[in-house]
Design a protein around this motif. Structure first.
Motif, PDB file in Angstrom:
ATOM      1  N   ILE A 289      45.501  57.043  40.195  1.00 52.13           N
ATOM      2  CA  ILE A 289      46.567  56.076  40.452  1.00 52.13           C
ATOM      3  C   ILE A 289      46.861  55.988  41.941  1.00 52.13           C
ATOM      4  O   ILE A 289      47.015  54.885  42.474  1.00 52.13           O
ATOM      5  N   GLN A 290      46.864  57.106  42.615  1.00 53.48           N
ATOM      6  CA  GLN A 290      47.112  57.093  44.058  1.00 53.48           C
ATOM      7  C   GLN A 290      46.058  56.260  44.780  1.00 53.48           C
ATOM      8  O   GLN A 290      46.372  55.493  45.685  1.00 53.48           O
ATOM      9  N   GLN A 291      44.805  56.374  44.375  1.00 53.60           N
ATOM     10  CA  GLN A 291      43.735  55.593  45.002  1.00 53.60           C
ATOM     11  C   GLN A 291      43.924  54.101  44.759  1.00 53.60           C
ATOM     12  O   GLN A 291      43.711  53.294  45.658  1.00 53.60           O
ATOM     13  N   ILE A 292      44.332  53.733  43.555  1.00 54.29           N
ATOM     14  CA  ILE A 292      44.562  52.321  43.242  1.00 54.29           C
ATOM     15  C   ILE A 292      45.738  51.801  44.056  1.00 54.29           C
ATOM     16  O   ILE A 292      45.653  50.749  44.687  1.00 54.29           O
TER      17      ILE A 292
ATOM     18  N   ILE B 288      40.672  51.361  45.650  1.00 48.82           N
ATOM     19  CA  ILE B 288      39.720  50.936  44.624  1.00 48.82           C
ATOM     20  C   ILE B 288      40.351  49.901  43.699  1.00 48.82           C
ATOM     21  O   ILE B 288      41.565  49.862  43.532  1.00 48.82           O
ATOM     22  N   LEU B 289      39.509  49.079  43.113  1.00 44.79           N
ATOM     23  CA  LEU B 289      39.922  48.168  42.059  1.00 44.79           C
ATOM     24  C   LEU B 289      39.550  48.861  40.746  1.00 44.79           C
ATOM     25  O   LEU B 289      38.391  49.224  40.548  1.00 44.79           O
TER      26      LEU B 289
ATOM     27  N   ASN C 278      44.016  41.416  44.959  1.00 39.68           N
ATOM     28  CA  ASN C 278      44.055  41.909  43.590  1.00 39.68           C
ATOM     29  C   ASN C 278      44.352  43.404  43.538  1.00 39.68           C
ATOM     30  O   ASN C 278      45.096  43.864  42.687  1.00 39.68           O
ATOM     31  N   ILE C 279      43.769  44.173  44.459  1.00 41.04           N
ATOM     32  CA  ILE C 279      44.011  45.612  44.479  1.00 41.04           C
ATOM     33  C   ILE C 279      45.482  45.886  44.782  1.00 41.04           C
ATOM     34  O   ILE C 279      46.117  46.701  44.130  1.00 41.04           O
ATOM     35  N   THR C 280      46.025  45.188  45.763  1.00 40.46           N
ATOM     36  CA  THR C 280      47.437  45.367  46.112  1.00 40.46           C
ATOM     37  C   THR C 280      48.329  44.981  44.945  1.00 40.46           C
ATOM     38  O   THR C 280      49.267  45.698  44.607  1.00 40.46           O
ATOM     39  N   THR C 281      48.034  43.865  44.310  1.00 34.32           N
ATOM     40  CA  THR C 281      48.841  43.378  43.193  1.00 34.32           C
ATOM     41  C   THR C 281      48.795  44.339  42.017  1.00 34.32           C
ATOM     42  O   THR C 281      49.823  44.656  41.431  1.00 34.32           O
TER      43      THR C 281
END
Length: 78
Positions: A42-45, A50-51, A8-11
């Motif tokens: 945004i970079q962290q996501i 992070i989710l 989900n995080i990657t998507t």
């Protein structure tokens, strides 16, 4: 972290990048700040750190996307 959560995080990271690509020349840092988020949010996501919370998704969609983007991103975090 569970496998489905990692997916989900990657998507959602990819979705956010696709949404931001509609705004040429915009950096992740600029997009984060203009959405009222931490400059590295945004970079962290995108880097799968992070989710995002629903309020983060709402800020991104309200600033850079559409109501459809908001719904699509929420569904990806469910």
């Amino acid at each position: 972290m569970m496998m489905s959560e990692e997916k989900n995080i990657t998507t959602i990271g990819k979705y956010i990048l696709d949404m931001l690509s509609r705004h040429p020349g915009l950096s992740m840092r600029q997009a984060s700040v203009k959405a009222g988020l931490n400059m590295n949010a945004i970079q962290q996501i995108v880097n799968s750190d992070i989710l995002p919370r629903p309020n983060t998704i709402k800020s991104l969609a309200d600033t850079w996307g559409t109501p459809e983007d908001y719904v699509a991103m929420l569904l990806q975090t469910a």
